[in-house]
Each structure stands twice: as C-alpha cells, then as structure tokens.
Design a protein around this motif. Structure first.
Motif, PDB file in Angstrom:
ATOM      1  N   SER B 175       4.952  -6.133  12.124  1.00 42.25           N
ATOM      2  CA  SER B 175       5.039  -4.674  12.067  1.00 42.25           C
ATOM      3  C   SER B 175       4.881  -4.187  10.628  1.00 42.25           C
ATOM      4  CB  SER B 175       6.362  -4.181  12.654  1.00 42.25           C
ATOM      5  OG  SER B 175       7.437  -4.632  11.865  1.00 42.25           O
ATOM      6  N   ILE B 176       5.523  -4.894   9.694  1.00 43.11           N
ATOM      7  CA  ILE B 176       5.377  -4.480   8.293  1.00 43.11           C
ATOM      8  C   ILE B 176       3.939  -4.708   7.821  1.00 43.11           C
ATOM      9  CG2 ILE B 176       6.180  -4.810   5.936  1.00 43.11           C
ATOM     10  CD1 ILE B 176       8.878  -5.629   7.058  1.00 43.11           C
ATOM     11  N   PHE B 179       1.920  -1.913   8.994  1.00 40.20           N
ATOM     12  CA  PHE B 179       2.123  -0.721   8.170  1.00 40.20           C
ATOM     13  C   PHE B 179       1.315  -0.828   6.879  1.00 40.20           C
ATOM     14  CE2 PHE B 179       4.527   1.214   4.639  1.00 40.20           C
ATOM     15  CZ  PHE B 179       4.382   2.540   4.999  1.00 40.20           C
ATOM     16  N   LEU B 180       1.319  -2.006   6.280  1.00 42.35           N
ATOM     17  CA  LEU B 180       0.574  -2.205   5.036  1.00 42.35           C
ATOM     18  C   LEU B 180      -0.918  -2.016   5.268  1.00 42.35           C
ATOM     19  CD1 LEU B 180       2.481  -5.264   3.591  1.00 42.35           C
ATOM     20  CD2 LEU B 180       2.435  -2.972   2.631  1.00 42.35           C
ATOM     21  N   TYR B 182      -2.170  -0.085   7.398  1.00 37.90           N
ATOM     22  CA  TYR B 182      -2.347   1.356   7.584  1.00 37.90           C
ATOM     23  C   TYR B 182      -2.474   2.084   6.247  1.00 37.90           C
ATOM     24  CZ  TYR B 182      -1.419   6.023   9.377  1.00 37.90           C
ATOM     25  OH  TYR B 182      -1.511   7.334   9.703  1.00 37.90           O
ATOM     26  N   ILE B 183      -1.667   1.681   5.243  1.00 38.61           N
ATOM     27  CA  ILE B 183      -1.711   2.397   3.968  1.00 38.61           C
ATOM     28  C   ILE B 183      -2.689   1.775   2.974  1.00 38.61           C
ATOM     29  CG2 ILE B 183       0.671   3.231   4.140  1.00 38.61           C
ATOM     30  CD1 ILE B 183       1.350   1.084   1.960  1.00 38.61           C
TER      31      ILE B 183
END
Lengths: 292, 346
Positions: B175-176, B179-180, B182-183
């Motif tokens: 999940s992290i 997120f990474l 994504y950014i």
C-alpha cells in the motif's frame, strides 16, 4: 549476407565522406553550406537533442535514438529505435557501435550511465532548461559536442519564429492534460508544456505545484481553464474532443462550456529544440483561434 | 549410499544442462562479434589474447558473462530460499514473497527511489551509489524481524502466525509502495516499475563477488539441512524427538533466507515465483525428500532463471521484457496447480 551489406554500407559511407561537397549553384561560384562530414556514429537519447543533431545537418550520422525522438520522421528508417530511455540497456547501444552518445542529464538512469562510462564510448550529457535561452544554450552545447560550430542559424531561426507570435489581449488559462496509464495527469509549474504555454501568450492554468499531478474534478473546476491542451496522440486515445469534454469536472469550466480543445504533436511540444519557435507559433495560433 | 550416488548423478546432469544454457545465453544478444562466436571471444578474454577490440571484450566480459553469473547466483538463491521455507513451514506455498520479505525490501527500495533526493546528499559517496540496494536489504531484514517478533512467544515460533503476519506486512508494504507510485514523477515511476518487475541488466563483477560471498556463507549452513527438514515433515514434536534442535533450525533458516532474499531484491528487484516453481517441479520428481531437492533446487533455480532471462532479452530486441513478467507467467499456473492439489486433499 547481412555482414556483406554492412561492410558494403561502411565502405560507401567512407567513400561518401571523401567526396568534396561542392555544389555549384545557378550562378556558378557559390558554395552551399553543408555540415562538415565526419565519421561519427551518434546515439541520441532525447527528442530535442536528436532534432538539434539533425538540424545541424548530421542526421546521417545518427545510428540509434530513444522513443521520444520522433522528428525528423526519416530517422525511423535510418536509425534503430532503442525504446524508452529508462529501460534501455547497454548491449543494444553497443550493438550499433557508436562513437558518441548524447543525452539529457535527467533522462539516463545512473545504472546505465555507469555501464556507458565503463564501456569507454564518448558520452556527453546536457542540462535541458525549458526556456528560450536554455534551448539556445543546448543547441550551442550539442553543436560543440558533434564538432559543428555553424549553429547560429538555428538560434536565429528560433528568434525569427518567436517574432511572429501575436500578443493575446486577455491571456487564456490553458490546462495541459496527459494520460499516464489510466490516470489523467495535469501539467504544473516547470514542465515543458507550462513553458510553451507562457511563450505562446497563454497562462498555465495550475501554478500551485511543480511537475505533473493526477487530475481531480475539483481541481479542474477550481482552475477553470479557458482552453484544454492535449498531445494529439493523447487526445485520440481518450476518445477525441467528445471524450475530453466528458472528463470529470470539465463540463463546469469555461473550456468545457465553450468546447475549446486544442491538440499538438507531443514531440513538437516537449522537444525544446530547434523547432521551439515553430512550436510556440503553432500554439499561439491555436490560442488566438480559441479566444475568438 | 546408493541414494547418495543417485544424487551426485542428478547434480552432474543438471550442471551440464546449466553449462549448455549458459553457452546459449552467452551467444544470445544484439551485439555482433563479426566472424567470431561470443564463446570464442570469451575464451580469448580468459586466456588474455590482445587482438580484441575493447567493445567486444566489454560486451562479452562485463555485460554478458557478468549478467549470466549474476542470473545463476540469484536464481539459485531464490530457489533455495523457497525450498527451505517450504520445508520449515511444511507448506508448498511458503516463499519469501509470502512471509513479507520481498514486500519489505521493495518498500524500502521504493522509498529510496522516490524520496531519496531529500537525504541523499548527507551520505558518503560509496553509500549513495548503492543506496537503493542497501535499503532493500535492510527492508527485508526488518520485515523478517517483525514477522519473527509477532509470531514468536516464549521462544516458540507459531508457523500460522508467521504466515499471517507475512500477509499483513505485504499489505502494508504494497500500500505504501502504491502511494509512492502515485506521487512519483515520470522517470521515478519508470524506475519503480522496473524495480517491481525485476531486471538483471545491471550486473557487474563487483556485485557478483558480493553475491557469491553471500551464497557461499548461506549454502554452507543451509544445504546440509536436508535430513533435518525431512524430520520436520513429521511435525515439530517428532522432529524434536529425533534429536533435531527445531528452534535453532527455524532461527537459522529464517535469518539466512532473509539475507538471501534481501540481497537478491537489492541487486535485481523483485523476481517472483522462482522459489515456488523450482521446488514444486522437484517435488514432482523426487517426492518431498529434502536431502535431494535442497541441493538440486540450487542448480535448477539457476537453470530456470537463466533460461527466462535469456528469453527476456531476445524476444523484443533491442529492448528487454522485465524478467518478473516471465517468471510470473510460468509461476502463476503452478500456483493454481498447487491449490487444486490442496483442494483434493482437504
């Protein structure tokens, strides 16, 4: 057979280099300026840099390029396409036995750079700034790297082109959108698109972040662009103008209400090479059209 | 003794197979050596003849040979780590991916790729260059320690708890990482995808030396454990009665496997399923006799990965397919086959 053809073409190349380039013109004593011939075999790993090398008259020396090098189109036939610069490996580069590799310092990943350095092939990386001055400097630097000092005419052409830009009284707010996978991204500050929009007399619609960010309906409504700007290929893949108008939030903006959607070739927009002036003029024309 | 000679016979046979594949792999690639074969050029490099062009030498020695050696080492370690975990957990689905080691390593690597720019300059230069690799290794070790802490109480490790905490860690890790992604900026995204699918293109002799040292240390401890793992199949209590120090065996396997998986991820990204495919095939051939399948999985892991890697760099010339795609293609059907077998036995 392959080797025979290769050997033959090498001989031909050597032979053609020996020939004096003297093309008497109509009045008989004027020499046409042609690039000094050299035995360079160049690999260019950046669209803008590829254009510069070609515009300086060294297109024949380019043996391989990356996926962003879409212009001039004749390169498709004459050079090897190595794919995306971030996934290129050393062997295909060495397979075309280059004498010189040119790329931008941001593109080439450190792993590959290490391998290129170890292979002993002469390599030059350049800083690419998305400004007129930065582009001129890049042209001068690339010209130096390939041993051609006759680059001023390219810079002059950029200046001449930029003079044709018509000022737009009320700067339109332009939102650049591109599809990354199934995510729509918008261009913020410090992107080639924002730079080109400003050059062409528009204003980038979002200035509160750098690079690209995913598009959200609320952010689109808040930015309220007057014009939506796409790569031609991107607009096609998202279903043309119809598809663009259906994007979340677009219908609430000026651009959506007035159906102001423009598209340009990706290589032309993000190249920031010798065609920078042309690109700015084309965008300026599109913006003038859309503000009528 | 008869079993022993049979094992040697299979070991020699599979080594010969590996050598053949290595020769084929050496001769595969887009670079053209003119009228010599890559093998001849390599021979000239080894005996030190000087009539070679620099780039011929570089391609054969620093690009292809080093990549082949790295593939052999990594394939072997991934496969042995899978085999040992499966023996330990008495479960054919137990692999480094399953107990969260790969996720931990990938997470740390992703953090370094996306956020590394902010703290990179405060580190010594030698560390900067291999930052992502070191981070991946630390990530795998941390995941292992966490799994161990959660699943061990009073000096006893509960295997089911271990698998479940592995699942939890994988979920957090991915999940992290998501997120990474994504950014991330575009070029970082490219690096991340490559990291997530694995690649053996960055092989160098320096890395091979480090990997070889890790391999020798690990195998000295792990490979003689076949008999102990056979005893484990009877259950922990019975193994204890047979004189196996079960807790010590668990600790050793867990620490060494996380060392192996961490270093594999550090040098080549996430290459999944190797630890699942190889032991599965070997179990089909030799039942669950770990004295056989532990040493054999060391060789067959290399055979599998070297074949996959050679295919990956020859199907879409001049680019390459990420190796993880190929191993997943081979592995997923086997995964399903194992599940179906389980279904029947339940």
């Amino acid at each position: 057979m392959k080797k025979f053809i290769l050997a033959a073409s090498v001989l031909m190349a050597i032979y053609s280099c020996k020939k004096e380039v003297q093309k008497p013109t109509e009045n008989g004593n004027e020499l046409v300026a042609e690039a000094p011939k050299s035995n360079n075999k160049i690999v260019t790993l950046n669209g803008g840099i590829t254009e510069i090398v070609a515009a300086l008259g060294h297109e024949k020396e380019i043996v391989a390029t990356d996926v962003t090098s879409t212009y001039p189109e004749s390169l498709k036939k004459s050079s090897e396409n190595l794919g995306h610069v971030r996934s290129i490996t050393i062997e295909p580069i060495m397979a075309v036995s280059p004498t010189l590799i040119l790329g931008s310092d941001k593109d080439i990943n450190p792993e590959l750079m290490g391998k290129i350095k170890a292979s002993g092939i002469k390599t030059e990386t350049f800083k690419q700034e998305y400004t007129v001055e930065g582009t001129k400097k890049l042209i001068a630097d690339v010209a130096k790297a390939i041993g051609n000092t006759d680059y001023q005419k390219l810079n002059d052409k950029i200046d001449a082109d930029l003079k044709q830009i018509q000022p737009i009284a009320k700067k339109p707010k332009v939102l650049f959108i591109y599809a990354r996978g199934n995510m729509m991204m918008v261009a913020g500050k410090n992107t080639p698109m924002a730079a080109l929009i400003n050059l062409a007399g528009g204003e980038n619609a979002v200035n509160d972040f750098e690079d690209f960010k995913p598009l959200t309906p609320e952010a689109v409504v808040k930015a309220n662009p007057d014009v939506l700007f796409f790569f031609s290929s991107g607009l096609q893949s998202s279903g043309g103008n119809e598809g663009a108008l259906k994007m979340p939030g677009v219908s609430q903006t000026n651009a959506g209400k007035n159906k102001k959607i423009i598209a340009m070739d990706g290589g032309l927009v993000s190249g920031f090479g010798p065609r920078l002036g042309e690109a700015a003029v084309s965008l300026n024309k599109l913006l003038v059209e859309s503000t009528k | 003794m008869k079993a022993q000679s049979k094992l040697y016979f299979y070991m020699i046979l599979s080594t010969i197979l590996l050598v053949f594949i290595a020769v084929w792999s050496l001769n595969t690639g887009v670079y053209d050596f003119g009228d010599r074969s890559a093998f001849e050029v390599l021979w000239k490099v080894i005996v030190g003849e000087s009539d070679l062009s620099l780039s011929d030498k570089y391609i054969v020695w620093d690009v292809r040979a080093s990549r082949i050696v790295m593939t052999i080492i990594i394939g072997s370690m991934l496969s042995v780590s899978g085999t040992s975990l499966q023996g330990l957990f008495r479960n054919p689905l137990a692999t480094g991916d399953l107990i969260g080691l790969t996720a931990g390593a990938t997470l740390m690597a992703a953090i370094t790729i996306v956020l590394g720019g902010h703290f990179r300059e405060y580190l010594p230069e030698a560390v900067q260059f291999s930052l992502v690799g070191i981070a991946a290794f630390i990530g795998s070790l941390l995941a292992m320690l966490l799994v161990y802490k959660i699943s061990t109480s009073g000096g006893k490790t509960n295997v089911v708890m271990m698998l479940l905490s592995g699942v939890a860690i994988s979920a957090i890790g991915f999940s992290i990482t998501g997120f990474l992604i994504y950014i991330s900026k575009d070029e970082q995204l490219r690096d991340l995808t490559f990291w997530n699918m694995g690649s053996l293109a960055a092989a160098t002799w320096t890395k091979n030396i480090i990997l070889a040292v890790i391999l020798i240390i690990s195998y000295t401890i792990l490979l003689p454990k076949g008999k102990a793992l056979n005893a484990m199949m009877l259950g922990e209590k019975d193994a204890q009665h047979l004189g196996i120090n079960v807790e010590r065996l668990k600790k050793q396997i867990v620490i060494i496997v996380s060392l192996m998986v961490g270093s594999c991820v550090a040098f080549s990204g996430t290459i999944g399923f190797v630890g699942l495919i190889v032991p599965y095939i070997l179990r089909l051939l030799f039942k669950s006799n770990y004295s056989f399948i532990l040493p054999l999985s060391a060789i067959f892991g290399s055979v599998l990965l070297l074949t996959a890697d050679t295919v990956s760099r020859s199907v879409v010339e001049p680019s390459e397919l990420p190796i993880g795609i190929l191993t997943a293609m081979m592995g997923a059907p086997i995964f399903i086959a194992i599940l179906l077998k389980f279904k029947k036995s339940v």
